[in-house]
Write a protein that holds these residues in place. Structure first.
Motif, PDB file in Angstrom:
ATOM      1  N   ASP A  77      -5.624   4.413   9.096  1.00  0.00           N
ATOM      2  CA  ASP A  77      -5.937   5.691   9.753  1.00  0.00           C
ATOM      3  C   ASP A  77      -4.747   6.645   9.648  1.00  0.00           C
ATOM      4  OD1 ASP A  77      -8.341   4.571  10.442  1.00  0.00           O
ATOM      5  OD2 ASP A  77      -7.822   4.217  12.554  1.00  0.00           O
ATOM      6  N   LYS A  78      -3.543   6.122   9.867  1.00  0.00           N
ATOM      7  CA  LYS A  78      -2.340   6.968   9.803  1.00  0.00           C
ATOM      8  C   LYS A  78      -2.090   7.467   8.387  1.00  0.00           C
ATOM      9  CE  LYS A  78      -0.939   7.747  13.705  1.00  0.00           C
ATOM     10  NZ  LYS A  78      -1.045   9.085  14.240  1.00  0.00           N
ATOM     11  N   LEU A  79      -2.288   6.582   7.412  1.00  0.00           N
ATOM     12  CA  LEU A  79      -2.060   6.999   6.020  1.00  0.00           C
ATOM     13  C   LEU A  79      -3.044   8.104   5.649  1.00  0.00           C
ATOM     14  CD1 LEU A  79      -1.282   3.817   3.891  1.00  0.00           C
ATOM     15  CD2 LEU A  79       0.277   5.453   4.907  1.00  0.00           C
ATOM     16  N   GLU A  80      -4.279   7.950   6.078  1.00  0.00           N
ATOM     17  CA  GLU A  80      -5.286   8.977   5.752  1.00  0.00           C
ATOM     18  C   GLU A  80      -4.941  10.297   6.434  1.00  0.00           C
ATOM     19  OE1 GLU A  80      -9.034   6.118   4.584  1.00  0.00           O
ATOM     20  OE2 GLU A  80      -8.766   6.687   6.672  1.00  0.00           O
ATOM     21  N   GLU A  81      -4.447  10.210   7.655  1.00  0.00           N
ATOM     22  CA  GLU A  81      -4.025  11.435   8.359  1.00  0.00           C
ATOM     23  C   GLU A  81      -2.894  12.127   7.581  1.00  0.00           C
ATOM     24  OE1 GLU A  81      -3.049  10.510  12.489  1.00  0.00           O
ATOM     25  OE2 GLU A  81      -1.875  12.368  12.614  1.00  0.00           O
ATOM     26  N   ALA A  82      -2.076  11.316   6.911  1.00  0.00           N
ATOM     27  CA  ALA A  82      -0.952  11.870   6.133  1.00  0.00           C
ATOM     28  C   ALA A  82      -1.416  12.382   4.761  1.00  0.00           C
ATOM     29  CB  ALA A  82       0.130  10.809   5.971  1.00  0.00           C
ATOM     30  N   GLY A  83      -2.691  12.146   4.433  1.00  0.00           N
ATOM     31  CA  GLY A  83      -3.211  12.679   3.164  1.00  0.00           C
ATOM     32  C   GLY A  83      -3.328  11.658   2.049  1.00  0.00           C
TER      33      GLY A  83
ATOM     34  N   ASP B 239       0.662  16.528  -3.526  1.00  0.00           N
ATOM     35  CA  ASP B 239       2.016  16.390  -4.052  1.00  0.00           C
ATOM     36  C   ASP B 239       2.926  15.686  -3.062  1.00  0.00           C
ATOM     37  OD1 ASP B 239       2.015  17.222  -6.533  1.00  0.00           O
ATOM     38  OD2 ASP B 239       2.918  19.207  -6.193  1.00  0.00           O
ATOM     39  N   ARG B 240       2.828  16.138  -1.815  1.00  0.00           N
ATOM     40  CA  ARG B 240       3.723  15.612  -0.785  1.00  0.00           C
ATOM     41  C   ARG B 240       2.880  15.229   0.419  1.00  0.00           C
ATOM     42  NH1 ARG B 240       8.678  19.264   1.437  1.00  0.00           N
ATOM     43  NH2 ARG B 240       9.656  17.608   2.643  1.00  0.00           N
ATOM     44  N   ILE B 241       3.185  14.122   1.063  1.00  0.00           N
ATOM     45  CA  ILE B 241       2.350  13.742   2.195  1.00  0.00           C
ATOM     46  C   ILE B 241       2.731  14.553   3.444  1.00  0.00           C
ATOM     47  CG2 ILE B 241       1.905  11.380   1.374  1.00  0.00           C
ATOM     48  CD1 ILE B 241       3.825  10.961   4.073  1.00  0.00           C
ATOM     49  N   LYS B 242       1.786  14.578   4.389  1.00  0.00           N
ATOM     50  CA  LYS B 242       2.017  15.336   5.627  1.00  0.00           C
ATOM     51  C   LYS B 242       2.755  14.462   6.652  1.00  0.00           C
ATOM     52  CE  LYS B 242      -2.511  16.526   6.287  1.00  0.00           C
ATOM     53  NZ  LYS B 242      -3.448  16.537   5.211  1.00  0.00           N
ATOM     54  N   ALA B 243       3.535  15.101   7.497  1.00  0.00           N
ATOM     55  CA  ALA B 243       4.210  14.367   8.579  1.00  0.00           C
ATOM     56  C   ALA B 243       3.170  13.868   9.574  1.00  0.00           C
ATOM     57  CB  ALA B 243       5.201  15.296   9.280  1.00  0.00           C
TER      58      ALA B 243
ATOM     59  N   MET C 218       0.844  -1.202   0.000  1.00  0.00           N
ATOM     60  CA  MET C 218       0.000   0.000   0.000  1.00  0.00           C
ATOM     61  C   MET C 218       0.878   1.251   0.000  1.00  0.00           C
ATOM     62  SD  MET C 218      -3.008  -1.058   2.689  1.00  0.00           S
ATOM     63  CE  MET C 218      -3.859   0.538   2.681  1.00  0.00           C
ATOM     64  N   LEU C 219       2.068   1.125   0.588  1.00  0.00           N
ATOM     65  CA  LEU C 219       2.959   2.288   0.660  1.00  0.00           C
ATOM     66  C   LEU C 219       3.637   2.584  -0.679  1.00  0.00           C
ATOM     67  CD1 LEU C 219       4.641   1.803   4.139  1.00  0.00           C
ATOM     68  CD2 LEU C 219       3.146   3.680   3.443  1.00  0.00           C
ATOM     69  N   ALA C 220       3.706   1.574  -1.561  1.00  0.00           N
ATOM     70  CA  ALA C 220       4.453   1.768  -2.812  1.00  0.00           C
ATOM     71  C   ALA C 220       3.925   2.958  -3.628  1.00  0.00           C
ATOM     72  CB  ALA C 220       4.466   0.478  -3.626  1.00  0.00           C
ATOM     73  N   PRO C 221       2.600   3.050  -3.915  1.00  0.00           N
ATOM     74  CA  PRO C 221       2.136   4.203  -4.681  1.00  0.00           C
ATOM     75  C   PRO C 221       2.149   5.497  -3.863  1.00  0.00           C
ATOM     76  CG  PRO C 221       0.262   2.861  -3.993  1.00  0.00           C
ATOM     77  CD  PRO C 221       1.505   2.105  -3.617  1.00  0.00           C
ATOM     78  N   VAL C 222       2.162   5.372  -2.547  1.00  0.00           N
ATOM     79  CA  VAL C 222       2.213   6.592  -1.729  1.00  0.00           C
ATOM     80  C   VAL C 222       3.619   7.192  -1.843  1.00  0.00           C
ATOM     81  CG1 VAL C 222       1.848   7.547   0.564  1.00  0.00           C
ATOM     82  CG2 VAL C 222       0.539   5.551  -0.150  1.00  0.00           C
ATOM     83  N   ILE C 223       4.610   6.332  -1.883  1.00  0.00           N
ATOM     84  CA  ILE C 223       5.992   6.795  -1.962  1.00  0.00           C
ATOM     85  C   ILE C 223       6.359   7.218  -3.387  1.00  0.00           C
ATOM     86  CG2 ILE C 223       8.368   5.895  -1.887  1.00  0.00           C
ATOM     87  CD1 ILE C 223       7.783   4.668   0.753  1.00  0.00           C
TER      88      ILE C 223
END
Ligand code: UD1
Length: 421
Positions: free
Chosen positions: A267-273, A290-294, A242-247
């Motif tokens: 939940d954490k991924l959604e919080e990151a956008g 464009d860029r995910i949130k911390a 799941m992280l592959a397309p996020v990265i």
């Protein structure tokens, strides 16, 4: 020795089939030792850890046939002629300790070497041993081996784990199925792999209630029968892909995934956008901005954020906008990927069990070294977001837990290859 070369190559598009769970399969396989009748597992993952467990069970006298390209494991333990799990096999994989409970429960004696495994902290087995002692086992630790006996068989008892352990819950649960009387296990692990084990044992004739909650009650039976059971989906492989397309950017559908398996992680991924859509076939993931949130992450036993996804999440947060704090509460010394990610330009400060990650715009490819199973895949993920080439060495760690990683990511457009040059 094999290496993996990854080159940052832009967005990924496609679908990735998620395999059966390594950690579930590694506890379902020893369950064969509880019965003289055949146990067949379907949806088994094709991994070196599964080969190690096959070798271990074989050394005890069990027959394990790998069918359908390794996806079906047909096992039979009608003739267990050796009750010693030797150091030479056990040292390769910590989950080997899971043969102790079943052998002891069925035949009243077992000798198992103290395990090795991933280099992520001390990882003792005292909880496994305490739970078996509560069930009436006599234990003697000599020459690096646990010598366990239960004359007249194990006896049902009440036992509360002082801390939550996945493996110790599994060992005690398997042992209690053949103990005389009722066993109540309290403060047990609630991981989907425990539920999967309980469901398989119930198919084999065990009487179990409460799996998935923090208290499990087992009514011992005289014997267990054979069964056929599909291994639950690997939630750690799911979270990793799941992280592959996020990265890397893009959109990937992880086939077979459900939100239930990775709730806290979603939940954490959604919080990151990140956008996550539940489809009929699995989970579809894409990065929205464009860029995910911390975000801040604390690892916890299930249903919390899994420690086995901490390294991969760190790889993501290396390029997040802002400062993220990751707290590892399950294992000490589980940030060995941090110095490797730093070689790629990440800014990470580790103090004890806390890592502070200051996001940078872009990572740079570098030669890096895999230090354990999850660390190795985190470096591959990081490489997909990096400029230039990342060469990951010591990928034998990766092969313990991820099948055909190059093929799965490559099919979605990642530039990734394996070499043994
Ligand atoms: C399993 C998983 C592993 C995952 C871990 C935590 C398998 C094969 N492996 O490992 O991938 O990272 O759960 O989700 O399923 N502890 C003790 N004494 C014990 C047992 C454990 O102190 O007898 C400690 C460990 O050192 C650790 C914590 O308890 O700090 C949790 O470990 P545990 O849940 O037992 O992990 P494993 O079953 O080894």
């Amino acid at each position: 020795m094999d290496k993996i070369i990854v080159t940052g190559n832009g967005p990924l598009h496609g679908e990735i089939p998620i395999a059966g769970a390594k950690n579930a399969c590694l506890t379902l396989m020893p369950a064969t030792l509880l019965s003289e009748e055949p146990l067949t597992l379907t949806n088994a993952p094709r991994l070196s850890d599964i080969k190690t467990m096959t070798e271990l069970l074989g050394s005890l006298g069990a027959e394990v046939s790998s069918l359908q390209d390794g996806q079906v494991l047909a096992m039979s333990s009608h003739d267990i002629h050796n009750h010693t799990a030797d150091y030479d096999i056990v040292r390769k994989m910590r989950a080997s300790i899971l043969v102790l409970g079943p052998m002891l429960a069925r035949d009243g004696h077992a000798v198992v070497s103290l395990p090795g495994g991933c280099a992520i902290g001390a990882r003792p087995v005292d909880l496994h041993l305490k739970a078996l002692e509560a069930l009436g086992a006599t234990l003697d630790l000599r020459d690096g081996y646990v010598h366990a006996t239960a004359k007249g068989g194990l006896k049902g008892a009440e036992f509360e784990f002082p801390l939550v352990s996945v493996g110790a819950t599994e060992n005690a649960l398997m042992a209690a199925t053949l103990a005389k009387g009722t066993t109540v296990l309290k403060n047990v692990a609630r991981e989907p792999e425990i539920v999967d084990l309980a469901e398989c044992l119930i198919k084999m004739g065990a009487q179990i209630e409460g799996q998935g909650s923090s208290e499990i009650t087992i009514q011992g039976v005289d014997r267990l029968n054979g069964a056929t059971h599909p291994v639950v989906t690997d939630r750690i492989e799911l979270g990793t892909y799941m992280l592959a397309p996020v990265i890397a950017g893009g959109e990937v559908e992880c086939l077979g995934g459900t939100r239930q398996l990775v709730g806290a992680f979603c939940d954490k991924l959604e919080e990151a956008g990140v956008d996550i859509e539940e489809t009929k076939r699995g989970l579809k993931v894409k990065r929205s901005g464009d860029r995910i949130k911390a975000v801040n992450v604390t690892t916890e036993p299930f249903p919390g954020f899994p420690t086995d996804l901490q390294a991969q999440m760190m790889a993501l947060l290396c390029t997040a906008d802002g400062v993220s704090v990751l707290e590892e509460t399950i294992f000490e010394n589980r940030f060995m990927h941090a110095p490797e990610l730093t070689r790629m330009g990440a800014e990470i400060d580790v103090q004890g069990g806390t890592a502070t990650v200051t996001g940078v715009e872009r990572l740079r490819g570098a030669p890096v070294m895999a230090t354990d199973l999850r660390a190795s895949v985190s470096l591959i993920l990081a490489g997909m977001a990096a400029e230039g080439e990342t060469v990951v060495s010591r990928v034998y760690h990766l092969d313990r837990g991820y099948e055909r990683v190059e093929e799965k990511l490559g099919a979605c457009g990642a530039k990734i290859e394996r070499t043994n040059a």
